[in-house]
Design an enzyme around this catalytic site. Sequence first.
Site, PDB file in Angstrom:
ATOM      1  N   LEU A 163      46.400  38.423  40.160  1.00 22.00           N
ATOM      2  CA  LEU A 163      44.960  38.682  40.269  1.00 22.00           C
ATOM      3  C   LEU A 163      44.760  40.011  39.541  1.00 22.00           C
ATOM      4  CD1 LEU A 163      44.222  37.589  43.941  1.00 22.00           C
ATOM      5  CD2 LEU A 163      44.010  36.277  41.834  1.00 22.00           C
ATOM      6  N   PRO A 164      44.193  39.974  38.341  1.00 22.43           N
ATOM      7  CA  PRO A 164      44.330  41.034  37.326  1.00 22.43           C
ATOM      8  C   PRO A 164      43.487  42.288  37.526  1.00 22.43           C
ATOM      9  CG  PRO A 164      42.924  39.291  36.512  1.00 22.43           C
ATOM     10  CD  PRO A 164      43.411  38.836  37.850  1.00 22.43           C
ATOM     11  N   CYS A 165      43.814  43.070  38.546  1.00 21.20           N
ATOM     12  CA  CYS A 165      43.072  44.308  38.781  1.00 21.20           C
ATOM     13  C   CYS A 165      43.291  45.329  37.660  1.00 21.20           C
ATOM     14  CB  CYS A 165      43.424  44.898  40.139  1.00 21.20           C
ATOM     15  SG  CYS A 165      45.175  45.200  40.385  1.00 21.20           S
ATOM     16  N   HIS A 166      44.322  45.120  36.827  1.00 20.21           N
ATOM     17  CA  HIS A 166      44.560  46.042  35.711  1.00 20.21           C
ATOM     18  C   HIS A 166      43.417  46.000  34.692  1.00 20.21           C
ATOM     19  CE1 HIS A 166      46.416  42.170  34.516  1.00 20.21           C
ATOM     20  NE2 HIS A 166      45.973  42.475  33.304  1.00 20.21           N
TER      21      HIS A 166
END
Length: 196
Positions: A163-166
């Site tokens: 889940l791409p919080c970056h």
Amino acid sequence: MTDPTARLSAFQPDESTLRPPVLPPSDVSYVVEDTPIGRMLLARNDSGALVASGFVATAEDEDRLLTRLSERVSPRVLRQPGELDEARTQLEAFLEGRTRAFSLRTDLALASDFQRAVLPRLAATVGYGDRATYGELAARVDRPSAARAVGAALGANPLCVVLPCHRIVASSGALTGYAGGLEAKRYLLDLEAGHR
């Protein structure tokens, strides 16, 4: 007088005792992997859904995450790398730029209620190679004044990379806090921008 070889054969282990033990299925299986962005712990529940993809730079970090898993999912947590083969393969392919998305089932068992609102919206609205700000993501979850709360929710993301919080940056475009550190965040953003 007895034959000495007969006595020795009595002490030979049965071939079946030489096989490694087969562990029973666990409620939570996990593995720790060294990746290009740092040491990560992957864990799945008994239905096969990924419940953790977290950075564990130290043994203490690993212990903390395992404790959370045992408290929030099940106390039956076993290191069973084979159970995570699919997650490991997909993570490796993603970090090498061979794939742009994960097809893993996920379970937000370690997430707070607010994270359960933020993380799915993040995954659905900020695609590969895109970036958004904390404020933009807050508006997308109908909490336009909650940019800081969104930042805190992403900072404790239990499913990093998957889940791409970056992909979330400061309103100035600057890279700010990331659980794996700013170098890991920069690596992921450069990878997605095609600079790796």
